[in-house]
Design a protein around this motif. Structure first.
Motif, PDB file in Angstrom:
ATOM      1  N   ALA A 237      22.607  10.251  -0.351  1.00 29.62           N
ATOM      2  CA  ALA A 237      23.615  11.296  -0.183  1.00 29.62           C
ATOM      3  C   ALA A 237      22.902  12.567   0.249  1.00 29.62           C
ATOM      4  CB  ALA A 237      24.376  11.527  -1.489  1.00 29.62           C
ATOM      5  N   ALA A 238      23.617  13.419   0.963  1.00 31.87           N
ATOM      6  CA  ALA A 238      22.990  14.628   1.479  1.00 31.87           C
ATOM      7  C   ALA A 238      22.517  15.524   0.338  1.00 31.87           C
ATOM      8  CB  ALA A 238      23.974  15.388   2.351  1.00 31.87           C
ATOM      9  N   PRO A 239      21.209  15.868   0.302  1.00 31.81           N
ATOM     10  CA  PRO A 239      20.722  16.763  -0.750  1.00 31.81           C
ATOM     11  C   PRO A 239      21.216  18.189  -0.514  1.00 31.81           C
ATOM     12  CG  PRO A 239      18.985  16.308   0.828  1.00 31.81           C
ATOM     13  CD  PRO A 239      20.142  15.443   1.219  1.00 31.81           C
ATOM     14  N   VAL A 240      21.398  18.909  -1.586  1.00 34.57           N
ATOM     15  CA  VAL A 240      21.853  20.297  -1.472  1.00 34.57           C
ATOM     16  C   VAL A 240      20.802  21.137  -0.744  1.00 34.57           C
ATOM     17  CG1 VAL A 240      22.503  22.371  -2.765  1.00 34.57           C
ATOM     18  CG2 VAL A 240      23.240  20.107  -3.559  1.00 34.57           C
ATOM     19  N   ASN A 241      19.537  20.912  -1.086  1.00 39.24           N
ATOM     20  CA  ASN A 241      18.441  21.637  -0.452  1.00 39.24           C
ATOM     21  C   ASN A 241      17.371  20.632  -0.064  1.00 39.24           C
ATOM     22  OD1 ASN A 241      16.460  23.344   0.418  1.00 39.24           O
ATOM     23  ND2 ASN A 241      16.187  24.414  -1.544  1.00 39.24           N
ATOM     24  N   ALA A 242      17.176  20.459   1.249  1.00 41.35           N
ATOM     25  CA  ALA A 242      16.222  19.461   1.733  1.00 41.35           C
ATOM     26  C   ALA A 242      14.819  20.023   1.903  1.00 41.35           C
ATOM     27  CB  ALA A 242      16.706  18.870   3.048  1.00 41.35           C
ATOM     28  N   HIS A 243      14.610  21.298   1.645  1.00 43.59           N
ATOM     29  CA  HIS A 243      13.284  21.908   1.814  1.00 43.59           C
ATOM     30  C   HIS A 243      12.327  21.392   0.739  1.00 43.59           C
ATOM     31  CE1 HIS A 243      14.183  24.837   4.983  1.00 43.59           C
ATOM     32  NE2 HIS A 243      15.398  24.899   4.427  1.00 43.59           N
ATOM     33  N   LEU A 244      11.099  21.094   1.165  1.00 43.97           N
ATOM     34  CA  LEU A 244      10.073  20.605   0.247  1.00 43.97           C
ATOM     35  C   LEU A 244       8.761  21.345   0.496  1.00 43.97           C
ATOM     36  CD1 LEU A 244      10.757  16.769   0.446  1.00 43.97           C
ATOM     37  CD2 LEU A 244      10.916  18.162  -1.619  1.00 43.97           C
ATOM     38  N   PRO A 245       8.003  21.698  -0.539  1.00 38.46           N
ATOM     39  CA  PRO A 245       6.713  22.378  -0.345  1.00 38.46           C
ATOM     40  C   PRO A 245       5.717  21.464   0.371  1.00 38.46           C
ATOM     41  CG  PRO A 245       7.016  21.710  -2.642  1.00 38.46           C
ATOM     42  CD  PRO A 245       8.334  21.490  -1.961  1.00 38.46           C
ATOM     43  N   GLY A 246       5.010  22.037   1.337  1.00 36.43           N
ATOM     44  CA  GLY A 246       3.994  21.288   2.064  1.00 36.43           C
ATOM     45  C   GLY A 246       4.525  20.514   3.248  1.00 36.43           C
ATOM     46  N   LEU A 247       5.856  20.485   3.415  1.00 39.52           N
ATOM     47  CA  LEU A 247       6.465  19.778   4.544  1.00 39.52           C
ATOM     48  C   LEU A 247       7.313  20.754   5.341  1.00 39.52           C
ATOM     49  CD1 LEU A 247       7.689  16.429   2.911  1.00 39.52           C
ATOM     50  CD2 LEU A 247       5.598  16.825   4.214  1.00 39.52           C
ATOM     51  N   GLU A 248       7.212  20.666   6.656  1.00 38.58           N
ATOM     52  CA  GLU A 248       8.035  21.505   7.526  1.00 38.58           C
ATOM     53  C   GLU A 248       9.340  20.773   7.828  1.00 38.58           C
ATOM     54  OE1 GLU A 248       8.069  23.442  12.030  1.00 38.58           O
ATOM     55  OE2 GLU A 248       6.293  22.354  11.297  1.00 38.58           O
ATOM     56  N   LEU A 249      10.444  21.352   7.431  1.00 39.41           N
ATOM     57  CA  LEU A 249      11.751  20.747   7.687  1.00 39.41           C
ATOM     58  C   LEU A 249      12.146  21.023   9.132  1.00 39.41           C
ATOM     59  CD1 LEU A 249      14.242  19.257   6.567  1.00 39.41           C
ATOM     60  CD2 LEU A 249      15.185  21.504   5.948  1.00 39.41           C
ATOM     61  N   LEU A 250      12.205  19.972   9.940  1.00 41.18           N
ATOM     62  CA  LEU A 250      12.548  20.110  11.353  1.00 41.18           C
ATOM     63  C   LEU A 250      14.048  20.051  11.589  1.00 41.18           C
ATOM     64  CD1 LEU A 250       9.824  17.726  12.850  1.00 41.18           C
ATOM     65  CD2 LEU A 250       9.723  20.215  12.688  1.00 41.18           C
ATOM     66  N   GLU A 251      14.726  19.230  10.788  1.00 38.29           N
ATOM     67  CA  GLU A 251      16.160  19.040  11.002  1.00 38.29           C
ATOM     68  C   GLU A 251      16.780  18.516   9.712  1.00 38.29           C
ATOM     69  OE1 GLU A 251      19.158  16.467  13.942  1.00 38.29           O
ATOM     70  OE2 GLU A 251      17.024  15.985  13.814  1.00 38.29           O
ATOM     71  N   HIS A 252      17.974  18.974   9.429  1.00 33.99           N
ATOM     72  CA  HIS A 252      18.714  18.465   8.266  1.00 33.99           C
ATOM     73  C   HIS A 252      20.185  18.390   8.654  1.00 33.99           C
ATOM     74  CE1 HIS A 252      20.363  19.055   3.930  1.00 33.99           C
ATOM     75  NE2 HIS A 252      20.396  17.789   4.307  1.00 33.99           N
TER      76      HIS A 252
END
Length: 307
Positions: A237-252
């Motif tokens: 299911a779609a997470p409320v916040n897909a940002h994670l430390p150490g990873l660059e979020l390119l698309e959500h």
């Protein structure tokens, strides 16, 4: 198989190849890459004996190509994507029979090789067709057979899949891999189709402006100069916040997220699986074509000259 030391060649005072040195071992497949005008064709013409260098030492199978040309050409094959060695108005079979006499291939060996290549390259449907009536894919397969009829130790391939569709390209690549693995044929491959390189060669040499800039492992080149790897995650299911430390979020977008990362994939995968339940995870490797383009356009190897 090939030894080149401090090769230099100029045309009308303009250097085409400058102080190039490299060795290719027997049984290797090596990609020789560079933009147009980089010096690839000049190098190949010296190695085949068509050109005499201004200076430097060149040995191919223990022979100096331009000094012992008759013995030399009897031990090599060449396929050039823009040219053919077939007689234009003759059926393919007759062209191959003429080449049998040119290279003095014993009849039994010719018959055996023709059968093997006919099976591997699926030549049967057009063996009796004149070269002028062949499709590009058919002609390339026939040219490959022609180049290998005499069991050469070394094969030069210049743009062997240019203009071919996906199926035809894969057939050519499978055949090259077969003759390398089963017959030990050394292959020097020049191409702008980096799919050829990825499928066939682990080692690459990069030349630009006549200077050899890189000679080494293809994965190492990608690791050093390639873009970041990508992690494509489909969450349950779609997470409320897909940002994670150490990873660059390119698309959500909805349940799918794309991340950029470097290094091993284990830690990033552990991070996303800890964030929320995951349905699927895919690791996308850097694109070799994009890597080579970045190297050319950014001059990333300018200070990495091979000596």
């Amino acid at each position: 198989m090939i030894e080149v030391q401090h090769l230099n060649k100029s045309f009308k005072g303009k250097p085409a190849v400058q102080d190039v040195s490299f060795c290719v071992g027997a049984g290797e497949i090596v990609g020789y890459l560079g933009p147009n005008g980089a010096g690839k064709s000049t190098t190949i013409k010296v190695l085949t004996g068509l050109l005499v260098p201004d200076s430097g030492l060149v040995s191919v199978g223990g022979l100096v190509p331009w000094r012992e040309r008759r013995r030399h050409v009897a031990r090599l094959g060449a396929v050039f994507g823009q040219r053919t060695t077939l007689w234009w108005d003759l059926p393919v079979r007759e062209s191959l029979e003429l080449l049998q006499h040119v290279y003095r291939v014993p009849r039994a060996k010719f018959t055996q090789n023709l059968k093997t290549f006919t099976d591997l390259l699926e030549l049967g449907p057009f063996l009796n067709t004149p070269a002028r009536s062949l499709s590009l894919g058919q002609r390339m397969r026939a040219d490959l057979a022609a180049a290998l009829l005499h069991d050469p130790e070394l094969l030069f391939l210049d743009e062997p899949t240019v203009g071919l569709d996906v199926v035809a390209k894969e057939r050519i690549r499978e055949f090259v891999r077969h003759i390398n693995q089963q017959r030990g044929v050394t292959v020097l491959l020049t191409t702008h189709d980096l799919g050829d390189v990825e499928r066939l060669a682990r080692r690459v040499m990069i030349i630009d402006s006549g200077t050899l800039l890189y000679d080494g492992d293809l994965p190492a080149l990608q690791a050093r100069y390639g873009s970041a790897r990508e992690l494509v995650v489909d969450f349950e299911a779609a997470p409320v916040n897909a940002h994670l430390p150490g990873l660059e979020l390119l698309e959500h977008s909805g349940p799918r997220a794309r991340y950029a990362f470097t290094g091993p994939a284990a830690k990033p995968i552990a991070c996303v699986t800890a964030l929320a339940p995951v349905r699927d995870v895919t690791v996308r490797e850097p694109d070799i074509e994009a890597t080579i383009r970045r190297i050319y356009e950014g001059g990333l190897l300018a200070d990495n000259r091979v000596t």
